[in-house]
Scaffold this motif. Sequence first.
Motif: not given
Length: 475
Positions: A398-412
């Motif tokens: 979801d878009i919230d995950t895309l915009q999140s601060k997480t440093r997980k490689r696939h999301i980054v």
Amino acid sequence: MSVTAQSVWDNCLEFIKDNIQPQAYKTWFEPIKAVKLSDTALSVQVPSKFFYEWLEEHYVKILKVALTKQLGETAKLVYIIKMENTYGNKQPFTEKIPSSNRGALKSQDVDVPLNNKNPELRNPFVIPGIRNVKIESQLNPNYSFENFLEGDSNRLARSAGLAVANKPGGTSFNPLLIFGGVGLGKTHLAHAIGVDIKDKYPEKTVLYISAEKFTQQYIDAVKKNNRNDFIHFYQIIDVLIIDDVQFLSGKSGTQDVFFHIFNHLHQNGKQVILTSDKAPVDMQDIEQRLLSRFKWGLSAELQNPDFETRVSILKNKLYRDGVEMPDDIIEYVAKNIKTNVRELEGAIISLIAQSSFNKKEITIDLARIIVEKFVKNTKREVSIDYIQKVVSDYFQMDIDTLQSKTRKRHIVQARQLAMFFAKKFTKASLASIGSQIGKRDHATVLHACKTVDNLSSTDKQFRKYVEDITKKLSV
């Protein structure tokens, strides 16, 4: 208790504060510093030559009353004008202004160092001196009401523009915010209002500037420690036109300084005209206090022109260019290009050029070829929100995950791709892209774009991501 320069000035300020508007007090009296007291002469420091001139022109009587109450009838006020960045010259120049029996403060003498090369007022448009040099309006005289054709799609905005031009600062349309998509005539209408005002009121100071240029000027002013002069320059404008105000998004310093300039102009009956690609309610990362002021006047939308208006626009364009064209060809172009005025005029220019260069008669067949190529090569406007949705769907997040601060490689990587495509498919600034994709700064967006370029050339799987998403966004 001993009488000091500060205590005398504090007492003057108490009196002044009770007798003028709070915003005027904050703008014109808070920056003044008491320097010294010598007998009945009070020396105060002001930020610029223009600042002193404004005080003398607008607040001389209240200053005289306040100072006379403190120091008696022989009171004198000496302005020390601090000149910053004077190429190594540390001396200030002073202007001594004594009180007079006529109730006004007059300039007595000026002591200006000979090696002072700095202009008295740092005009962002590099025009030395404000009193004796005309400020260029930066208006394009080719943009007028005559060649801004009226239709259902623009009638409200055009009518409001005419009302403002007839009585700048004197209507309820202040500010006038003109908004709409790309190529619908926002800039044209803003210039037309300014041009008409200059014709009707040649004594008024009208200034057109893009929000990006305004921002750059402000950044330069901060670097050179000239912020006050920047503000004072814009506060003397009678009609201020700022184009693409959405570019102030995320720029808190520029928004703050524009807020104070806007307040001053509005309170003094000056006209503000703004253009934007979206309505105030849809603007992101613009401070609420600024958005609320955008809504004080009128927000008028420019919509896509209907068929009849498109035909009129084309006929007017051909008439101005001295070109004749059969009605059936004009109507064919108008029927097939519906997006905006810029594309419409671009297609007719291409048609005329092809006919002229290839010595071909303008026919329906030629028009069909040109229009097909033109429409095919015209990129559909893609929003940053749409890009985020496409990228999120592609990576099943979801878009919230895309915009999140997480440093997980696939999301980054997904976030970096969204930034890369936002830069590629939109005209938004890096700062605007960053603010809309997880509230990042422009440096993060720049890094994301470089990373995507590098991975595309070295990682086969990542290159496939880029190709797949490009196809989805190009449909």
